[in-house]
Design a protein around this motif. Sequence first.
Motif, PDB file in Angstrom:
ATOM      1  N   ALA A 162       0.836  -1.198   0.000  1.00 60.27           N
ATOM      2  CA  ALA A 162       0.000   0.000   0.000  1.00 60.27           C
ATOM      3  C   ALA A 162       0.874   1.252   0.000  1.00 60.27           C
ATOM      4  O   ALA A 162       0.589   2.224  -0.724  1.00 60.27           O
ATOM      5  CB  ALA A 162      -0.926  -0.002   1.218  1.00 60.27           C
ATOM      6  N   VAL A 163       1.934   1.242   0.805  1.00 63.23           N
ATOM      7  CA  VAL A 163       2.845   2.387   0.852  1.00 63.23           C
ATOM      8  C   VAL A 163       3.504   2.595  -0.503  1.00 63.23           C
ATOM      9  O   VAL A 163       3.601   3.731  -1.004  1.00 63.23           O
ATOM     10  CB  VAL A 163       3.912   2.186   1.952  1.00 63.23           C
ATOM     11  CG1 VAL A 163       5.008   3.248   1.830  1.00 63.23           C
ATOM     12  CG2 VAL A 163       3.267   2.244   3.326  1.00 63.23           C
ATOM     13  N   GLU A 164       3.965   1.508  -1.122  1.00 65.88           N
ATOM     14  CA  GLU A 164       4.615   1.623  -2.426  1.00 65.88           C
ATOM     15  C   GLU A 164       3.638   2.134  -3.487  1.00 65.88           C
ATOM     16  O   GLU A 164       4.015   2.907  -4.378  1.00 65.88           O
ATOM     17  CB  GLU A 164       5.193   0.266  -2.833  1.00 65.88           C
ATOM     18  CG  GLU A 164       6.373  -0.161  -1.959  1.00 65.88           C
ATOM     19  CD  GLU A 164       6.880  -1.546  -2.304  1.00 65.88           C
ATOM     20  OE1 GLU A 164       6.412  -2.116  -3.320  1.00 65.88           O
ATOM     21  OE2 GLU A 164       7.744  -2.077  -1.579  1.00 65.88           O
ATOM     22  N   THR A 165       2.384   1.721  -3.381  1.00 64.79           N
ATOM     23  CA  THR A 165       1.359   2.205  -4.311  1.00 64.79           C
ATOM     24  C   THR A 165       1.146   3.704  -4.145  1.00 64.79           C
ATOM     25  O   THR A 165       1.079   4.446  -5.132  1.00 64.79           O
ATOM     26  CB  THR A 165       0.031   1.458  -4.074  1.00 64.79           C
ATOM     27  OG1 THR A 165       0.216   0.060  -4.343  1.00 64.79           O
ATOM     28  CG2 THR A 165      -1.072   1.996  -4.980  1.00 64.79           C
ATOM     29  N   VAL A 166       1.048   4.145  -2.898  1.00 65.07           N
ATOM     30  CA  VAL A 166       0.849   5.565  -2.623  1.00 65.07           C
ATOM     31  C   VAL A 166       2.026   6.390  -3.119  1.00 65.07           C
ATOM     32  O   VAL A 166       1.859   7.455  -3.724  1.00 65.07           O
ATOM     33  CB  VAL A 166       0.631   5.789  -1.111  1.00 65.07           C
ATOM     34  CG1 VAL A 166       0.671   7.276  -0.779  1.00 65.07           C
ATOM     35  CG2 VAL A 166      -0.695   5.189  -0.666  1.00 65.07           C
ATOM     36  N   ILE A 167       3.233   5.901  -2.907  1.00 66.37           N
ATOM     37  CA  ILE A 167       4.433   6.628  -3.343  1.00 66.37           C
ATOM     38  C   ILE A 167       4.425   6.816  -4.855  1.00 66.37           C
ATOM     39  O   ILE A 167       4.676   7.914  -5.359  1.00 66.37           O
ATOM     40  CB  ILE A 167       5.705   5.879  -2.899  1.00 66.37           C
ATOM     41  CG1 ILE A 167       5.866   5.961  -1.373  1.00 66.37           C
ATOM     42  CG2 ILE A 167       6.946   6.444  -3.599  1.00 66.37           C
ATOM     43  CD1 ILE A 167       6.998   5.119  -0.825  1.00 66.37           C
ATOM     44  N   ASP A 168       4.116   5.734  -5.580  1.00 68.32           N
ATOM     45  CA  ASP A 168       4.084   5.830  -7.045  1.00 68.32           C
ATOM     46  C   ASP A 168       2.979   6.762  -7.525  1.00 68.32           C
ATOM     47  O   ASP A 168       3.157   7.522  -8.485  1.00 68.32           O
ATOM     48  CB  ASP A 168       3.901   4.447  -7.668  1.00 68.32           C
ATOM     49  CG  ASP A 168       5.233   3.772  -7.942  1.00 68.32           C
ATOM     50  OD1 ASP A 168       6.257   4.312  -7.501  1.00 68.32           O
ATOM     51  OD2 ASP A 168       5.244   2.720  -8.592  1.00 68.32           O
ATOM     52  N   ALA A 169       1.814   6.714  -6.857  1.00 65.24           N
ATOM     53  CA  ALA A 169       0.694   7.562  -7.270  1.00 65.24           C
ATOM     54  C   ALA A 169       1.028   9.041  -7.044  1.00 65.24           C
ATOM     55  O   ALA A 169       0.794   9.884  -7.917  1.00 65.24           O
ATOM     56  CB  ALA A 169      -0.562   7.173  -6.500  1.00 65.24           C
ATOM     57  N   VAL A 170       1.570   9.349  -5.880  1.00 63.27           N
ATOM     58  CA  VAL A 170       1.902  10.745  -5.564  1.00 63.27           C
ATOM     59  C   VAL A 170       3.012  11.263  -6.473  1.00 63.27           C
ATOM     60  O   VAL A 170       2.996  12.425  -6.888  1.00 63.27           O
ATOM     61  CB  VAL A 170       2.308  10.866  -4.080  1.00 63.27           C
ATOM     62  CG1 VAL A 170       2.844  12.268  -3.790  1.00 63.27           C
ATOM     63  CG2 VAL A 170       1.121  10.554  -3.169  1.00 63.27           C
ATOM     64  N   GLU A 180       2.427  -1.980  -8.976  1.00 64.34           N
ATOM     65  CA  GLU A 180       2.295  -1.840  -7.520  1.00 64.34           C
ATOM     66  C   GLU A 180       0.866  -2.139  -7.075  1.00 64.34           C
ATOM     67  O   GLU A 180       0.645  -2.786  -6.051  1.00 64.34           O
ATOM     68  CB  GLU A 180       2.701  -0.424  -7.089  1.00 64.34           C
ATOM     69  CG  GLU A 180       4.167  -0.086  -7.326  1.00 64.34           C
ATOM     70  CD  GLU A 180       5.116  -0.983  -6.562  1.00 64.34           C
ATOM     71  OE1 GLU A 180       4.690  -1.667  -5.612  1.00 64.34           O
ATOM     72  OE2 GLU A 180       6.312  -1.009  -6.927  1.00 64.34           O
TER      73      GLU A 180
END
Length: 221
Positions: A162-170, A180
């Motif tokens: 979830a953290v990696e997904t958020v990082i890529d999205a932001v 991710e």
Amino acid sequence: MATTASTATLRFDSVTGLAPAIIQDADTGQVLMLGYVNEEAWKLTQQEGRVTFFSRSKNRLWTKGETSGNYLTVVSCHIDCDADTVLIRALPAGPTCHRGTVSCFEQQYQAHVPAAPVGFLAELERLIFERQQYPERAPQSYTVSLFNKGIQKIAQKVGEEAVETVIDAVAANRQSLPGEVADLLYHLVVLLAASGVPLTEVIAVLQERHRVPSTRHLENK
């Protein structure tokens, strides 16, 4: 067996005494096979919750899976507008086709006929359930290793993905974001399986929320 709200009565051909029955995977939406039912087969299908056909080649009633064990468990039945064909949504216990393929519409020279894109999540969930219930079938599987480590490790992986997904999205990393999200979805399904919660329950919650209109916008006026 959960049946539909249709009040139509299935009509059988006046010459053959049969009606076509289309079998669809209740989870993935994939069409599995086409068979025929006579009045007796139709009654048995509804009463027993397993699909029973009238076999034209054997000239007798035939319950799908009576030899292979790959039964079709009925979820719902839908009679068409002319009342002469029935769509049966069912859960297959294994390959539907006698050739060992998921669907009778797959040919040996063709690639696997996939379910609809969203329906693939149901296929993935089935595989994850199989890994959970029969780890000896694939002892080297990553999914099996996750179940062996327990729910805390599985939950930790969900958090990491979830953290990696958020990082890529932001960061607007459009190219790597789908990968991710795929990792996150996979680990979420594993977490649900470890918690004993099927995807259908999650979808039911979403459907219920969709049916009940929000009143927040009224409160803010």
